[in-house]
Write an enzyme that holds these catalytic residues in place. Structure first.
Site, PDB file in Angstrom:
ATOM      1  N   ASP A 231       4.279  -8.918  -0.865  1.00 38.55           N
ATOM      2  CA  ASP A 231       5.539  -8.183  -0.922  1.00 38.55           C
ATOM      3  C   ASP A 231       5.403  -6.805  -0.281  1.00 38.55           C
ATOM      4  O   ASP A 231       4.306  -6.322   0.000  1.00 38.55           O
ATOM      5  CB  ASP A 231       5.977  -7.987  -2.374  1.00 38.55           C
TER       6      ASP A 231
ATOM      7  N   TYR B   7      -5.450 -11.937  -7.886  1.00 39.23           N
ATOM      8  CA  TYR B   7      -4.719 -10.673  -7.788  1.00 39.23           C
ATOM      9  C   TYR B   7      -5.232  -9.695  -8.842  1.00 39.23           C
ATOM     10  O   TYR B   7      -5.650 -10.100  -9.937  1.00 39.23           O
ATOM     11  CB  TYR B   7      -3.224 -10.883  -8.031  1.00 39.23           C
TER      12      TYR B   7
END
Length: 255
Positions: free
Chosen positions: A49, A107
């Site tokens: 993103d 992540y």
């Protein structure tokens, strides 16, 4: 296939978008200059993103003729901006698929507690506030492990109909030593590993844990959201600057 890392704060995500700066668009412009032609395509393993950074990502370069990727690393790094770095290059096999052959993605959502860190760290660290309850956040993180329906922890696209994902690791941890992009003190990371993630899933999971740590929601609300048929998100998205794609692993150990 190439491995790369980047600081995402100046970019509108990975994917090429008209009129804005993206990681893929910057790579394509640099490859055009280095290769002196534009007869190629780039395909990334993950679409991060806006504002999200990456430590060990991957992309494939498709060309009409084979090249030795290692021969181009220095030239690429000399011409890329300082916030993007090519780490390595390997010749992938014809059968390799950089999207379908992903084994898992890792992540880390990095956040500071206590005194607000220096603004120079804002590219990779979110600020959680003066105090959060880490113990209950650890309990909350454990609820995400396993196979669950994450429809209330994602942003749903028009074609989204499968919300089940398998999370193999979900913990609140101390960050590894030697990460120079982090302040030395009062930093924690929400570390999550899975075979795939929905849009904004990690940021919404992180937001839920931060709200939990501040007493704004309860453990039972997170548990109920994982079992709920509702589609409305439980909470908003945590700020993008704390999220780092740490690793993409493939089924073929060569990559």
């Amino acid at each position: 296939m190439f491995r790369l890392q980047y600081l995402g704060i100046r970019y509108h995500g990975w994917q090429v978008q008209k009129g804005v700066k993206t990681i893929q668009g910057t790579l394509e412009r640099t490859f055009r200059y280095v290769l002196q032609h534009e007869d190629f395509n780039i395909l990334g393993s993950s679409r991060t993103d806006t504002g999200v950074s990456c430590l060990y990502g991957a992309f494939e370069l498709f060309l009409p003729q084979p090249i030795n990727p290692e021969d181009y690393i220095n030239a690429l790094n000399e011409n890329l901006p300082s916030d993007i770095k090519i780490l390595s290059g390997h010749q992938s096999t014809y059968a390799f698929n950089i999207i379908q052959d992903v084994a898992h993605k890792s992540y880390g959502y990095y956040f500071a507690i206590g005194e607000k860190p220096h603004p120079m760290f804002a590219g990779s660290v979110a600020y959680a506030g003066l105090e959060v309850d880490l113990k209950i956040m650890e309990e909350g993180a454990s609820l995400f492990e396993g196979k669950h329906d994450f429809r209330r922890f994602c942003t749903q696209g028009k074609n989204t109909d499968d919300f089940v994902r398998n999370i193999t690791h979900s913990k609140i941890e101390k960050p590894p030593e030697g990460y120079v992009f982090l302040p030395k003190n009062d930093i924690m990371v929400f570390k999550v590993i899975g075979d795939g993630f929905l849009m904004h899933q990690v940021r919404r999971m992180a937001a839920a844990l931060l709200m939990l740590g501040k007493g704004e929601i309860s453990l039972s609300e997170i548990q109920n959201a994982l079992e709920s048929p509702l589609k409305t998100p439980l909470c908003g998205k945590a700020p993008a600057n704390g999220l780092v794609l740490e690793n993409v692993s493939f089924t073929d150990d060569l990559f």
